[in-house]
Design an enzyme around this catalytic site. Structure first.
Site, PDB file in Angstrom:
ATOM      1  N   SER A  10      82.403  17.448  46.196  1.00  0.00           N
ATOM      2  CA  SER A  10      82.420  19.128  47.138  1.00  0.00           C
ATOM      3  C   SER A  10      80.995  19.298  47.761  1.00  0.00           C
ATOM      4  O   SER A  10      80.047  19.346  47.918  1.00  0.00           O
ATOM      5  CB  SER A  10      81.721  19.573  44.979  1.00  0.00           C
ATOM      6  OG  SER A  10      81.678  21.178  45.303  1.00  0.00           O
ATOM      7  N   LYS A  22      85.638  17.037  38.820  1.00  0.00           N
ATOM      8  CA  LYS A  22      85.242  17.819  40.097  1.00  0.00           C
ATOM      9  C   LYS A  22      86.760  18.706  40.129  1.00  0.00           C
ATOM     10  O   LYS A  22      86.012  20.037  40.306  1.00  0.00           O
ATOM     11  CB  LYS A  22      85.532  16.696  40.848  1.00  0.00           C
ATOM     12  CG  LYS A  22      85.970  17.413  42.104  1.00  0.00           C
ATOM     13  CD  LYS A  22      84.699  18.052  42.558  1.00  0.00           C
ATOM     14  CE  LYS A  22      85.373  18.974  44.435  1.00  0.00           C
ATOM     15  NZ  LYS A  22      86.311  19.985  44.231  1.00  0.00           N
ATOM     16  N   HIS A  61      84.650  21.450  37.270  1.00  0.00           N
ATOM     17  CA  HIS A  61      83.984  22.405  38.436  1.00  0.00           C
ATOM     18  C   HIS A  61      84.794  23.139  39.339  1.00  0.00           C
ATOM     19  O   HIS A  61      84.268  24.137  39.524  1.00  0.00           O
ATOM     20  CB  HIS A  61      83.489  21.110  39.257  1.00  0.00           C
ATOM     21  CG  HIS A  61      82.816  21.679  40.516  1.00  0.00           C
ATOM     22  ND1 HIS A  61      83.464  21.855  41.925  1.00  0.00           N
ATOM     23  CD2 HIS A  61      81.315  22.230  41.244  1.00  0.00           C
ATOM     24  CE1 HIS A  61      82.427  22.170  43.060  1.00  0.00           C
ATOM     25  NE2 HIS A  61      81.294  22.384  42.501  1.00  0.00           N
ATOM     26  N   ASN A  62      86.430  22.635  40.121  1.00  0.00           N
ATOM     27  CA  ASN A  62      86.424  23.805  40.708  1.00  0.00           C
ATOM     28  C   ASN A  62      86.657  24.754  39.684  1.00  0.00           C
ATOM     29  O   ASN A  62      87.466  26.134  40.765  1.00  0.00           O
ATOM     30  CB  ASN A  62      87.407  22.406  40.878  1.00  0.00           C
ATOM     31  CG  ASN A  62      87.452  21.783  42.575  1.00  0.00           C
ATOM     32  OD1 ASN A  62      86.211  22.219  42.589  1.00  0.00           O
ATOM     33  ND2 ASN A  62      88.691  21.938  43.428  1.00  0.00           N
ATOM     34  N   GLU A  90      84.211  27.237  39.793  1.00  0.00           N
ATOM     35  CA  GLU A  90      84.313  27.723  40.783  1.00  0.00           C
ATOM     36  C   GLU A  90      85.048  29.108  40.836  1.00  0.00           C
ATOM     37  O   GLU A  90      85.098  30.028  41.819  1.00  0.00           O
ATOM     38  CB  GLU A  90      84.393  26.827  41.991  1.00  0.00           C
ATOM     39  CG  GLU A  90      84.318  27.382  43.576  1.00  0.00           C
ATOM     40  CD  GLU A  90      85.091  25.895  44.034  1.00  0.00           C
ATOM     41  OE1 GLU A  90      85.889  26.628  44.958  1.00  0.00           O
ATOM     42  OE2 GLU A  90      84.147  24.771  44.460  1.00  0.00           O
TER      43      GLU A  90
END
Length: 483
Positions: free
Chosen positions: A136, A190, A193-194, A197
């Protein structure tokens, strides 16, 4: 700079797939003193990188996969930076056919974690290590220091970890890279995480919308508000760049750039993956889901055009005290942000339990403090919360976050109520508040739902005053029996 074609295995790492992300991460390795073998299906991209940035360090130019693999020291370490899906599978197969047992293939793209689980198992049978590494930070992070989330075998991290840690972002001397866990764990975190986001960006968008439509602020004034917020508890990369975007002037019209951008947000799919996974795991990620749906709604341009002019009903008055309402929005944004992160970390815990990954949530908060898109000051607080209690049932229950929400709850309610009365959509603010209220509720209407399910499907229910499962004979004398 040293650039040569050779079969002498002197490169410590190889990168195949030299689009912007791949090129930048290859340059990052070289800048940190690692010799990097370069490969791309189109050799022109390799030569373009060397022409423009060959002085960044020591590169080995290759043209074929065989030449590429031959240039690497053992155990060979190859980072794939190509489009997720079939393209990744094709490159993996080509590499695997040219590599030897003990070699390591790293997928640095945004792969679906279940694909990573499949690939890791298949390559393990061939004696190869496969590492799914979430990366990232975008193009800038790839070049100057991303946050890196590698999964895969522990022994592979012994050979790979030092290289990845060297090129990652560092905060207080600590690399923003750590071994996440087995097989698909790196790509799973990940993905989440996105998803966080997505929620973070949607919440910021709703705050901007309220400042614009409820208070009548122009883009420059809103930019000043976000700049001020970035000096406090909301300090983060996304808040910082929001102010920058709002200050940008369009060269053609002279208007703020944000006012000439079409209001239809695109998505690459990782947010949808997060929500689908959460549904499978039974984890409520309402803020993330609303962010994904908000993007989908924004892109429904034909429907939106046809719906313009629909009745709004009687709307309320705009806030009389702009300063107070601006502060209310700030507090509501922070509280909703806490909920988004809490839900994301809940999903990570559930995924870790489902797949036996043993993911350390405090370690994740540590490596997300720098390099990544969601880097923010309060990730230090998240790290502290999980350090204090690794089994914390919800981030919201940690003393700091509990107190932060309690301090902002009245503002949060005012913002959601005011937005509703003004007809301003705030799906992420509202759903986050409803989640919080549902979490703290002593009793939910799910009792009625379960009664309905028992009525039409004999699905049974539990009682608050007895153990076991029960069923009411709804079609009979409506007496209750033990199931």
């Amino acid at each position: 700079m040293t650039v040569e074609r050779t079969e002498n295995p002197r490169a410590q790492i190889g990168v195949t797939g030299l689009a912007v992300m791949g090129s930048n991460i290859a340059r990052n390795f070289a800048r940190h003193g690692h010799t990097v073998a370069l490969h791309n299906r189109s050799v022109a991209k390799t030569d373009a990188l060397l022409e423009a940035h060959g002085d960044d360090g020591d590169f080995v130019r290759t043209e074929t996969i065989e030449e590429f693999v031959a240039a690497l020291q053992k155990p060979r370490r190859v980072l794939i930076m190509v489009k997720a899906g079939a393209a990744t599978d094709a490159v993996i197969e080509e590499l695997a056919n040219a590599m030897e047992p003990g070699d390591i293939i790293i997928d640095g793209g945004n792969a679906l974690y279940t694909d990573t689980i499949r690939r890791e198992a298949a390559l393990r049978e061939r004696g190869l290590h496969f590492v799914g590494a979430g990366i990232s930070g975008g193009e800038e992070g790839a070049l100057n220091g991303p946050s890196i989330m590698p999964g895969g075998p522990t022994e592979s991290y012994e050979a790979l970890g030092p290289l990845l840690e060297s090129i990652s972002a560092h905060v207080d001397g600590t690399p923003c890279c750590t071994h996440i866990g087995p097989d698909g764990s790196g790509h799973f975190v990940k993905m989440v995480h996105n998803g966080i986001e997505y929620a973070d960006m949607q919440l910021i968008g709703e705050a901007y919308n309220l400042l614009r439509d409820a208070l009548g602020y122009d883009a420059t004034t809103i930019a000043d508000v976000f700049s001020e917020w970035n000096t406090g508890t909301l300090e983060s990369y996304l808040i910082e760049i929001t102010a920058d975007v709002l200050r940008q002037t369009d060269a053609t019209t002279g208007k703020p750039l944000v006012d000439v951008i079409v209001d239809a947000a695109e998505q690459k799919g990782t947010g949808r993956w997060t929500v689908k996974s959460a549904l499978d795991l039974g984890v409520p990620v309402t803020g993330i889901a609303e962010a994904v749906f908000a993007r989908a709604l924004s892109g429904s341009r034909t429907q939106r055009a046809a719906a313009r002019g629909l009745a709004s009903g009687a709307l309320g008055d705009k806030p009389a005290d702009a300063t107070q309402f601006t502060e209310d929005i700030r507090r509501a944004l922070y509280a909703s942000k806490i909920v988004a992160y809490a839900q994301g970390f809940d999903q990570i815990a559930a995924g870790s339990a489902e797949y036996g990954w043993n993911v350390d949530r405090a370690a994740l908060a540590t490596i997300w403090r720098g390099g990544c898109i969601i880097r923010a000051q309060f990730l230090n607080r998240i790290k502290e919360a999980y350090d204090a209690d690794p089994q914390l049932p919800s981030l919201i229950l940690a003393p700091y976050f509990r107190e932060a929400i309690e301090a902002g709850i009245d503002s949060w309610r005012r913002v959601v109520a005011t937005a509703t009365m003004l007809g301003i959509p705030v799906p992420a603010f509202a759903s986050s508040l409803s989640y919080y209220d549902g979490l703290r509720a002593e009793r939910l209407p799910a009792a009625l739902t379960q009664g309905q399910r028992d009525f039409f499907g004999a699905h049974t229910y539990e009682r608050i005053d007895a153990d076991g499962k029960f069923h009411t004979l709804w079609s009979g004398d409506r007496s209750e029996i033990r199931a």
